[in-house]
Design a protein around this motif. Structure first.
Motif, PDB file in Angstrom:
ATOM      1  N   ASP A 168       0.911  -1.446   1.942  1.00  0.00           N
ATOM      2  CA  ASP A 168       0.139  -2.131   0.835  1.00  0.00           C
ATOM      3  C   ASP A 168      -1.170  -1.678   0.710  1.00  0.00           C
ATOM      4  OD1 ASP A 168      -0.510  -3.348  -1.532  1.00  0.00           O
ATOM      5  OD2 ASP A 168       0.746  -5.038  -1.296  1.00  0.00           O
ATOM      6  N   LEU A 169      -1.628  -0.469  -0.024  1.00  0.00           N
ATOM      7  CA  LEU A 169      -3.072   0.050  -0.309  1.00  0.00           C
ATOM      8  C   LEU A 169      -3.485  -0.428  -1.294  1.00  0.00           C
ATOM      9  CD1 LEU A 169      -2.449   3.878   0.884  1.00  0.00           C
ATOM     10  CD2 LEU A 169      -3.080   1.938   2.213  1.00  0.00           C
ATOM     11  N   ARG A 170      -4.815  -1.342  -1.185  1.00  0.00           N
ATOM     12  CA  ARG A 170      -5.511  -1.715  -2.353  1.00  0.00           C
ATOM     13  C   ARG A 170      -6.952  -1.123  -2.593  1.00  0.00           C
ATOM     14  NH1 ARG A 170      -2.722  -6.269  -4.875  1.00  0.00           N
ATOM     15  NH2 ARG A 170      -0.594  -6.077  -3.998  1.00  0.00           N
ATOM     16  N   ALA A 171      -7.339  -1.139  -3.774  1.00  0.00           N
ATOM     17  CA  ALA A 171      -8.926  -1.018  -3.885  1.00  0.00           C
ATOM     18  C   ALA A 171      -9.764  -2.117  -3.543  1.00  0.00           C
ATOM     19  CB  ALA A 171      -9.069  -0.637  -5.336  1.00  0.00           C
ATOM     20  N   GLY A 172     -10.798  -1.906  -2.903  1.00  0.00           N
ATOM     21  CA  GLY A 172     -11.633  -3.261  -2.720  1.00  0.00           C
ATOM     22  C   GLY A 172     -12.978  -2.823  -2.742  1.00  0.00           C
ATOM     23  N   CYS A 181     -10.772   2.099  -0.075  1.00  0.00           N
ATOM     24  CA  CYS A 181      -9.226   1.859   0.241  1.00  0.00           C
ATOM     25  C   CYS A 181      -9.097   0.802   1.284  1.00  0.00           C
ATOM     26  CB  CYS A 181      -8.794   3.206   0.084  1.00  0.00           C
ATOM     27  SG  CYS A 181      -8.877   4.210  -1.373  1.00  0.00           S
ATOM     28  N   VAL A 182      -8.256  -0.026   1.074  1.00  0.00           N
ATOM     29  CA  VAL A 182      -8.054  -1.028   2.142  1.00  0.00           C
ATOM     30  C   VAL A 182      -6.192  -0.900   2.459  1.00  0.00           C
ATOM     31  CG1 VAL A 182      -7.981  -3.366   2.736  1.00  0.00           C
ATOM     32  CG2 VAL A 182      -9.991  -2.364   1.533  1.00  0.00           C
ATOM     33  N   VAL A 183      -5.834  -0.817   3.754  1.00  0.00           N
ATOM     34  CA  VAL A 183      -4.563  -1.168   3.973  1.00  0.00           C
ATOM     35  C   VAL A 183      -4.531  -2.706   4.174  1.00  0.00           C
ATOM     36  CG1 VAL A 183      -2.602  -0.809   5.532  1.00  0.00           C
ATOM     37  CG2 VAL A 183      -4.642   0.886   5.551  1.00  0.00           C
ATOM     38  N   ALA A 184      -3.922  -3.400   3.038  1.00  0.00           N
ATOM     39  CA  ALA A 184      -4.092  -4.735   2.808  1.00  0.00           C
ATOM     40  C   ALA A 184      -2.856  -5.692   3.620  1.00  0.00           C
ATOM     41  CB  ALA A 184      -4.031  -4.955   1.340  1.00  0.00           C
ATOM     42  N   ASN A 185      -1.893  -4.917   3.953  1.00  0.00           N
ATOM     43  CA  ASN A 185      -0.749  -5.742   4.622  1.00  0.00           C
ATOM     44  C   ASN A 185      -0.621  -5.397   6.135  1.00  0.00           C
ATOM     45  OD1 ASN A 185       0.304  -3.226   4.358  1.00  0.00           O
ATOM     46  ND2 ASN A 185       2.312  -4.038   3.765  1.00  0.00           N
ATOM     47  N   LEU A 186      -1.720  -5.057   6.732  1.00  0.00           N
ATOM     48  CA  LEU A 186      -1.734  -4.872   8.139  1.00  0.00           C
ATOM     49  C   LEU A 186      -1.774  -6.091   8.917  1.00  0.00           C
ATOM     50  CD1 LEU A 186      -1.787  -2.114   9.815  1.00  0.00           C
ATOM     51  CD2 LEU A 186      -4.398  -2.355  10.023  1.00  0.00           C
ATOM     52  N   ALA A 187      -0.930  -6.186  10.084  1.00  0.00           N
ATOM     53  CA  ALA A 187      -0.922  -7.407  10.763  1.00  0.00           C
ATOM     54  C   ALA A 187      -2.398  -7.583  11.338  1.00  0.00           C
ATOM     55  CB  ALA A 187      -0.006  -7.259  12.073  1.00  0.00           C
ATOM     56  N   PRO A 188      -2.929  -9.096  11.421  1.00  0.00           N
ATOM     57  CA  PRO A 188      -4.182  -9.294  11.810  1.00  0.00           C
ATOM     58  C   PRO A 188      -4.336  -8.859  13.355  1.00  0.00           C
ATOM     59  CG  PRO A 188      -3.295 -11.218  10.829  1.00  0.00           C
ATOM     60  CD  PRO A 188      -2.198  -9.995  10.919  1.00  0.00           C
ATOM     61  N   LYS A 189      -5.513  -8.508  13.607  1.00  0.00           N
ATOM     62  CA  LYS A 189      -5.949  -8.197  15.161  1.00  0.00           C
ATOM     63  C   LYS A 189      -7.426  -8.752  15.499  1.00  0.00           C
ATOM     64  CE  LYS A 189      -6.191  -4.190  17.961  1.00  0.00           C
ATOM     65  NZ  LYS A 189      -6.345  -2.614  17.896  1.00  0.00           N
ATOM     66  N   PHE A 217     -16.176   7.439   3.988  1.00  0.00           N
ATOM     67  CA  PHE A 217     -15.335   6.717   3.428  1.00  0.00           C
ATOM     68  C   PHE A 217     -14.547   7.045   2.390  1.00  0.00           C
ATOM     69  CE2 PHE A 217     -18.573   3.487   4.863  1.00  0.00           C
ATOM     70  CZ  PHE A 217     -17.896   2.396   5.380  1.00  0.00           C
ATOM     71  N   VAL A 218     -13.221   6.521   1.981  1.00  0.00           N
ATOM     72  CA  VAL A 218     -12.118   7.187   1.009  1.00  0.00           C
ATOM     73  C   VAL A 218     -12.700   6.212  -0.242  1.00  0.00           C
ATOM     74  CG1 VAL A 218     -10.018   7.664   0.398  1.00  0.00           C
ATOM     75  CG2 VAL A 218     -10.527   7.703   2.685  1.00  0.00           C
ATOM     76  N   GLU A 219     -13.313   6.687  -1.000  1.00  0.00           N
ATOM     77  CA  GLU A 219     -13.772   5.772  -2.217  1.00  0.00           C
ATOM     78  C   GLU A 219     -12.940   6.172  -3.286  1.00  0.00           C
ATOM     79  OE1 GLU A 219     -18.200   5.318  -2.191  1.00  0.00           O
ATOM     80  OE2 GLU A 219     -18.355   6.896  -0.972  1.00  0.00           O
ATOM     81  N   THR A 220     -12.983   4.902  -4.144  1.00  0.00           N
ATOM     82  CA  THR A 220     -11.974   4.756  -5.411  1.00  0.00           C
ATOM     83  C   THR A 220     -12.954   4.097  -6.559  1.00  0.00           C
ATOM     84  OG1 THR A 220     -10.202   3.969  -6.593  1.00  0.00           O
ATOM     85  CG2 THR A 220     -11.176   2.529  -4.424  1.00  0.00           C
ATOM     86  N   ASP A 221     -12.566   4.703  -7.734  1.00  0.00           N
ATOM     87  CA  ASP A 221     -13.141   4.044  -9.008  1.00  0.00           C
ATOM     88  C   ASP A 221     -12.381   2.716  -9.430  1.00  0.00           C
ATOM     89  OD1 ASP A 221     -15.125   5.916  -9.133  1.00  0.00           O
ATOM     90  OD2 ASP A 221     -13.905   7.176 -10.256  1.00  0.00           O
ATOM     91  N   ALA A 222     -11.197   2.550  -8.685  1.00  0.00           N
ATOM     92  CA  ALA A 222     -10.187   1.427  -9.185  1.00  0.00           C
ATOM     93  C   ALA A 222     -10.996   0.191  -9.039  1.00  0.00           C
ATOM     94  CB  ALA A 222      -8.961   1.531  -8.640  1.00  0.00           C
ATOM     95  N   GLU A 223     -10.635  -0.849 -10.101  1.00  0.00           N
ATOM     96  CA  GLU A 223     -11.181  -2.181  -9.783  1.00  0.00           C
ATOM     97  C   GLU A 223     -10.542  -2.829  -8.707  1.00  0.00           C
ATOM     98  OE1 GLU A 223     -10.628  -5.686 -12.655  1.00  0.00           O
ATOM     99  OE2 GLU A 223      -9.343  -4.138 -13.405  1.00  0.00           O
ATOM    100  N   PRO A 224     -11.360  -3.544  -7.849  1.00  0.00           N
ATOM    101  CA  PRO A 224     -10.723  -4.389  -6.716  1.00  0.00           C
ATOM    102  C   PRO A 224      -9.463  -4.838  -7.108  1.00  0.00           C
ATOM    103  CG  PRO A 224     -13.194  -4.804  -6.994  1.00  0.00           C
ATOM    104  CD  PRO A 224     -12.636  -4.151  -8.403  1.00  0.00           C
ATOM    105  N   GLY A 225      -8.754  -4.616  -6.073  1.00  0.00           N
ATOM    106  CA  GLY A 225      -7.162  -5.319  -6.109  1.00  0.00           C
ATOM    107  C   GLY A 225      -6.074  -4.282  -6.661  1.00  0.00           C
ATOM    108  N   SER A 226      -6.749  -3.264  -7.221  1.00  0.00           N
ATOM    109  CA  SER A 226      -5.597  -2.537  -7.948  1.00  0.00           C
ATOM    110  C   SER A 226      -4.936  -1.646  -6.597  1.00  0.00           C
ATOM    111  CB  SER A 226      -6.205  -1.182  -8.551  1.00  0.00           C
ATOM    112  OG  SER A 226      -7.318  -1.752  -9.546  1.00  0.00           O
ATOM    113  N   PRO A 227      -3.680  -1.513  -7.169  1.00  0.00           N
ATOM    114  CA  PRO A 227      -2.602  -0.881  -5.806  1.00  0.00           C
ATOM    115  C   PRO A 227      -3.061   0.421  -5.772  1.00  0.00           C
ATOM    116  CG  PRO A 227      -1.341  -2.063  -7.445  1.00  0.00           C
ATOM    117  CD  PRO A 227      -2.825  -2.066  -8.055  1.00  0.00           C
ATOM    118  N   ILE A 228      -3.051   1.158  -4.666  1.00  0.00           N
ATOM    119  CA  ILE A 228      -3.276   2.764  -4.309  1.00  0.00           C
ATOM    120  C   ILE A 228      -2.054   3.175  -4.046  1.00  0.00           C
ATOM    121  CG2 ILE A 228      -4.512   4.208  -3.157  1.00  0.00           C
ATOM    122  CD1 ILE A 228      -6.906   2.216  -3.199  1.00  0.00           C
ATOM    123  N   THR A 229      -1.289   3.964  -4.839  1.00  0.00           N
ATOM    124  CA  THR A 229      -0.039   4.702  -4.561  1.00  0.00           C
ATOM    125  C   THR A 229      -0.040   6.155  -4.625  1.00  0.00           C
ATOM    126  OG1 THR A 229       0.692   4.478  -6.625  1.00  0.00           O
ATOM    127  CG2 THR A 229       1.182   2.767  -5.343  1.00  0.00           C
TER     128      THR A 229
END
Ligand code: ZN
Length: 695
Positions: free
Chosen positions: A601-605, A652-660, A683-695
């Motif tokens: 689950d990739l998300r903009a942040g 871009c954030v991998v949002a469902n990675l197990a905590p470490k 950084f892999v940057e994005t214009d999408a607003e925070p929370g948007s899925p990246i697919t």
């Protein structure tokens, strides 16, 4: 571990040093039979060992030089798999090839063995059995990495992964080549099998360990007493000793190698660094057999009157100064190395030598274009004796042209051609020598003494420089005395000059013998000096008056610019082809299914806060706004960005990675980065607003 017996043994070893060695056993590091010999190998062990051997032979001492192919270990089996041939085929090919190359280059081994021989198998198995019966080994059952598809354990280089120390992604199971740390396979992060690319499982297996800690005290005392060892060698030993010696596995789960000689150890072989140094002993046994005196090896390995010297590169110090001496000591009967004059590394044109990147000069290719003795001389003057040194083709040209040709060659040519032309090739009689003549003559014994001292202390660069200095003195003397003038004005003065010059030539033909054996052989023939002449006969009247000097070709030809430029270009071309696509970009991972990808689950942040993690050089603690929540993520970017620079970035954030958890802080996700071939992060940057899925 240290008891009275040990102390006595140890004292005996130190005391005998004051007496002259009756005989010397020289060993050179066994090269892996998985590739050809290059300049780095030569400068590390083989050339210094050969210089020393030839020097002792010239002195008439009892000396043998032992080497051979190291035919075991994972590098061999990996090379075999790569080429689609058997390990035996790999070692047969490179054993014969390297043996031939050494011969052509004039490396004077008395015996060049191989660790796949029967004698070696028996000898190393005997060492294992004796130590096992002495109860030295610890047996441990531990989890090791295992490749299910290949159906084998993954020791050493059979596993790759991320280095836990520096984060380098291509670290091997035994070592990280980026930071130099020595590792064990289970320490690697995200390990993968080098055979199938699979993620290995762990499986229990039993191994035999040599508890080096038991030898710690004895080794400290013994190494501490080695006053003549080079500081780079004792320094490395002390840093190992200071860290404290642990248990070292001496067996491996492999099929290629010396089988562990115990019924319960089926499918296990001796660790290559357990059996390889024993290869020196087995090769000496085979040599003795060939001499028709099978017990002769014992004189060289078990008699206190023998001086044992190991020539190696610095990467082998721990095995020759800690592990092998501990094994010999434990076994008993064996002498220990008197000195281990390890060299540092040789660089090439300012860059680290690398066979995989094609940045190397192979010895056989060198010899296709140039004479061995030129390289022996130039490399001898550049040996990395106390610190890393650099070989360049330009320097090669300069030293051949301005030292060998202009100084030594010129002096020889002037002396012999003048004798030919004006004295019918006969060394003239000397009479009423003046002060200049006598000073030039006495330079022979003065230089000889300096050269001897340098050889005796393993300072070969200095020995060679002082030898060249004698040629320099001769050349200057010839110019200053102007025999072309005195020939008519004062014939006896002219005769004296040529007499003195002939003596210097005679001395040089022997003093340069260890460095340039082929050239000096020819030169002595020209001067009519018998080849069996010994070091002690080198003096200021070696060549008697009336002695016939014959005409010969010029000893050293100059090397033109275009020749060395061609070599430099060849090097660049080769390294470019080999550092093509595959080196610049890491290989593609195995195909992932669409579902694999969709499970992420990739998300903009947006980064809203950042601070450095205390006591960590790499980690930054980042607060990311994901729209629906704010998260703490740790990211290893501190070497590239300061916290202030990254606040406000849209990432871009991998949002469902197990905590470490790292450094006591929990990280919840991963921020995507691009890493270029220089290792810089972006950084892999994005214009999408925070929370948007990246697919
Ligand atoms: Zn590392």
């Amino acid at each position: 571990m240290v008891n009275l017996g040990n102390r006595r043994y140890f004292r005996r070893l130190t005391e005998r040093k004051t007496i002259m060695a009756k005989r010397t056993l020289i060993t050179s590091a066994l090269p892996y039979a998985n590739g050809p010999i290059h300049l780095g190998h030569l400068a590390g062990a083989y050339l210094p060992a050969d210089l020393y051997t030839r020097y002792l032979r010239l002195k008439g001492e009892d000396v043998i030089h032992i080497c051979g192919s190291d035919e075991h270990g994972v590098p061999i089996t990996i090379a075999a798999e790569k080429e689609g041939i058997t390990p035996q085929q790999v070692v047969d090919k490179f054993h014969n090839q390297n043996k031939g190359i050494f011969e052509r280059f004039g490396i004077d081994f008395d015996y060049y063995g191989r660790t796949s021989s029967k004698t070696h198998r028996e000898t190393s198995q005997d060492f294992f059995k004796v130590l096992n019966e002495q109860g030295v080994f610890k047996k441990k059952t531990e989890e090791q990495l295992y490749d299910e598809d290949a159906d084998m354990f993954l020791p050493d280089r059979y596993v790759k992964g991320t280095c836990p120390i520096c984060g380098y992604a291509e670290a091997y199971g035994d070592q990280c080549e980026k930071c130099g740390s020595s590792l064990s396979p289970t320490e690697l992060i995200d390990p993968i099998s080098a055979i199938t690319g699979n993620k290995p499982i762990t499986k229990m297996t039993e191994h035999w360990y040599l508890p080096l800690g038991n030898f710690q005290e004895w080794l400290e005392e013994w190494i501490g007493s080695r006053k003549k060892w080079k500081p780079n060698v004792t320094g490395q030993c002390k840093s190992w000793l200071n860290t404290g010696l642990g248990d070292r596995a001496v067996t491996r789960d492999l099929t290629w190698g010396v089988p562990v000689p115990l019924p319960e150890a089926e499918g296990k072989v001796l660790y290559v660094w357990f059996d390889a140094p024993i290869g020196y002993i087995s090769a000496t046994k085979e040599w003795a057999e060939k001499q028709g005196n099978p017990d002769l090896w014992k004189t060289y390995w078990q008699d206190d009157d023998t001086t044992l010297i190991h020539f190696i590169g610095k990467d082998n110090i721990v095995f020759h100064c800690i592990m092998f001496p501990a094994i010999l000591k434990q076994y008993g009967k064996y002498i220990l190395p008197e000195n281990v004059p390890a060299n540092e590394f040789l660089n090439l044109e300012g860059r680290k030598l690398s066979t995989s990147k094609g940045w190397a000069v192979w010895l056989d290719e060198y010899m296709d274009n140039f004479e061995p003795d030129l390289l022996r001389y130039v490399l001898g003057t550049t040996l990395p004796e106390t610190k890393d040194s650099d070989f360049t083709w330009k320097d090669f040209q300069v030293r051949v042209n301005s030292e060998l040709a202009d100084i030594f060659g010129n002096f020889v040519y002037r002396t012999t051609s003048f004798t030919q032309r004006f004295f019918d090739g006969q060394v003239p009689e000397a009479k009423d020598l003046n002060e200049t003549d006598r000073a030039a003559l006495s330079a022979i014994t003065e230089q000889k003494e300096l050269i001897q001292k340098a050889y005796d202390s393993f300072r070969f660069r200095e020995a060679i420089a002082e030898t060249m200095n004698l040629a320099r003195i001769g050349n200057r003397y010839f110019t200053e005395t102007e025999p072309w003038k005195s020939r008519k004005e004062a014939p006896q003065v002219c005769k004296n000059t040529l007499y003195v010059c002939s003596q210097i030539c005679g001395a040089l033909s022997l003093l340069f013998q260890p460095v340039m054996p082929q050239k000096m052989h020819l030169f002595r023939e020209q001067l009519g000096i018998p080849h069996h002449t010994k070091w002690e006969q080198i003096d200021d009247h070696l060549v008697s008056a009336g002695h016939l000097v014959t005409e010969q070709e010029i000893l050293f030809n100059k090397i033109e610019d275009d020749i060395v430029e061609k070599e430099i270009q060849k090097l660049k071309d080769k390294s470019e082809t080999q550092t093509g696509e595959e080196e610049k970009f890491p290989a593609l991972k195995e195909t992932a299914t669409f579902d694999d990808f969709m499970s992420l689950d990739l998300r903009a942040g947006k980064i809203v806060a950042a601070e450095k993690v205390k006591k960590s050089n790499k980690l930054i603690k980042i607060k990311v706004d994901l729209g629906f929540e704010k998260r703490t993520i740790l990211s290893g970017v501190a070497e590239f960005f300061s916290p202030d620079d990254i606040v406000g970035k849209s990432v871009c954030v991998v949002a469902n990675l197990a905590p470490k958890k790292m450094m006591g802080i929990e990280s919840n996700g991963m921020i995507l980065m691009g890493e270029d071939s220089e290792g810089s992060l972006h950084f892999v940057e994005t214009d999408a607003e925070p929370g948007s899925p990246i697919t």
